[in-house]
Enzyme design. Structure first.
Site, PDB file in Angstrom:
ATOM      1  N   SER A  72     -11.103   0.020   2.339  1.00  0.00           N
ATOM      2  CA  SER A  72     -10.798  -0.720   3.654  1.00  0.00           C
ATOM      3  C   SER A  72     -10.301   0.303   4.660  1.00  0.00           C
ATOM      4  O   SER A  72      -9.410   1.252   3.826  1.00  0.00           O
ATOM      5  CB  SER A  72      -9.617  -1.675   3.194  1.00  0.00           C
ATOM      6  OG  SER A  72     -10.140  -2.860   2.436  1.00  0.00           O
ATOM      7  N   ARG A 105       0.729  -1.201  -0.025  1.00  0.00           N
ATOM      8  CA  ARG A 105       0.079   0.069  -0.010  1.00  0.00           C
ATOM      9  C   ARG A 105       0.722   1.205  -0.070  1.00  0.00           C
ATOM     10  O   ARG A 105       0.426   2.416   0.554  1.00  0.00           O
ATOM     11  CB  ARG A 105      -0.945  -0.067   1.106  1.00  0.00           C
ATOM     12  CG  ARG A 105      -1.927  -1.263   1.023  1.00  0.00           C
ATOM     13  CD  ARG A 105      -2.821  -1.117  -0.040  1.00  0.00           C
ATOM     14  NE  ARG A 105      -3.751  -2.158  -0.165  1.00  0.00           N
ATOM     15  CZ  ARG A 105      -3.417  -3.297  -0.778  1.00  0.00           C
ATOM     16  NH1 ARG A 105      -2.117  -3.444  -1.614  1.00  0.00           N
ATOM     17  NH2 ARG A 105      -4.307  -4.368  -0.848  1.00  0.00           N
ATOM     18  N   GLU A 127      -5.590   2.986   6.311  1.00  0.00           N
ATOM     19  CA  GLU A 127      -5.271   2.938   5.056  1.00  0.00           C
ATOM     20  C   GLU A 127      -6.017   4.076   4.405  1.00  0.00           C
ATOM     21  O   GLU A 127      -5.600   4.533   3.288  1.00  0.00           O
ATOM     22  CB  GLU A 127      -5.889   1.440   4.589  1.00  0.00           C
ATOM     23  CG  GLU A 127      -5.627   1.328   3.047  1.00  0.00           C
ATOM     24  CD  GLU A 127      -5.903   0.093   2.429  1.00  0.00           C
ATOM     25  OE1 GLU A 127      -6.524  -0.162   1.550  1.00  0.00           O
ATOM     26  OE2 GLU A 127      -5.433  -0.880   3.227  1.00  0.00           O
TER      27      GLU A 127
END
Length: 323
Positions: free
Chosen positions: A220, A171, A290
């Site tokens: 998410s 990520r 996130e």
């Protein structure tokens, strides 16, 4: 309102005190001091060059994985559209503009009989943000398919970074400070159109079955810690269905937050922090956001327009494109 922002004269669209909440998937958040939709790359480069030093700049994509705080965003907010969403099909891949939606890229690849990009059908965002955060789902990510990304530097220079230069990790991608993704080249392989479309249909069905995609939500909320699933840690800490103000932890998927209808961005952020604390107390594991949280809280003087992370990093100082 900064006089310097009022004095800008771009060829694209420039509006002031522009509402951002309606653009965000959560449908919450304050206004942009100035919202700029550039006509083309030259317009974007010239407008950024005209800004005084240290003017906050935020690039927004689909606003699917972001909490825009209730106090809004100071400085210049850039929304890429139009030509920035163009997709060019090639025999072994495609070139997609930063504003191209991930789902559209997957579908156009399928229409051209190109396999390997089906995973993008499960990511609610745009290609620019997908590059910045190495977006991934359903067994693949940008690291696995990206050949290069074309970026605009603050001095107006356009350069290209290959996969290795982006140093992808989970990520995250490494970009020069102030860089804005313009487009990206993605690898694919010739395949059977019917099979590719069936794969995409399966991803859509799995996503709808497991995620609250018809609700006011984002992607998410927390990254998966090494060796763990964030949703499972949240569930085990007793947070499924937890409510804070008008926000709720999804009962369908614990790693999603919901706006039940009247939530503020503060409700969502407080709920997320409450979940983090309960998970830490229960398992000893710290969850890291996130979802990007941008701007200032209601009544707060803005310290930085960059994302407020759990610990300081160079990303806090970078003009960062969000999904």
């Amino acid at each position: 309102m900064s006089n310097a922002l009022r004095d800008l004269a771009p060829r694209g669209r420039l509006s002031f005190n522009a509402p951002l909440g309606p653009r965000a998937w959560f449908r919450t958040g304050g206004n942009a001091e100035a919202l700029f939709v550039p006509k083309d790359v030259r317009d974007l480069a010239e407008t950024l060059a005209a800004l005084p030093p240290h003017t906050p700049v935020t690039v927004l994509g689909a606003c699917s994985n972001v909490i825009i705080r209730d106090g809004g965003l100071d400085g210049l907010v850039v929304r890429l559209a139009g030509g920035f969403a163009e997709i060019t099909i090639e025999p072994d891949g495609l070139i997609a503009g930063a504003a191209a939606l991930d789902m559209i890229v997957a579908e156009q690849a399928a229409g051209a009989g190109l396999a390997g990009l089906e995973f993008l059908a499960g990511i609610p965002g745009s290609i620019g943000g997908a590059v910045v955060m190495n977006a991934g789902a359903y067994g693949s990510d940008m690291n696995a398919v990206l050949d290069w990304a074309e970026i605009l530097l603050p001095d107006g220079t356009i350069t290209t970074l290959d996969n290795a230069a982006l140093a992808f990790t989970y990520r995250h991608a490494v970009l020069p400070q102030g860089a804005i993704v313009l487009r990206a080249r993605l690898r694919a392989q010739p395949g059977n159109k019917a099979q590719i479309r069936a794969h995409i249909a399966g991803i859509k069905e799995a996503r709808e079955a497991s995620q609250p995609i018809k609700s006011r939500t984002g992607g998410s909320t927390f990254r998966n810690p090494d060796g763990h699933k964030a949703w499972q840690l949240i569930d085990e800490a007793g947070c499924r269905g937890l409510i804070q103000g008008g926000a709720q932890v999804s009962e369908k998927h614990c790693n999603f937050l919901l706006n039940l209808g009247e939530a503020t961005s503060a409700d969502l952020e407080m709920l997320g922090d409450l979940v983090r604390q309960r998970v830490l107390d229960h398992s000893g594991i710290t969850l890291h956001w996130e979802i990007k949280r941008l701007g200032r809280k209601a009544g707060e003087v803005l310290r930085s327009n960059a994302e407020e992370k759990d610990a300081p990093s160079v990303d806090e100082l970078r003009r960062e494109e969000t999904p």
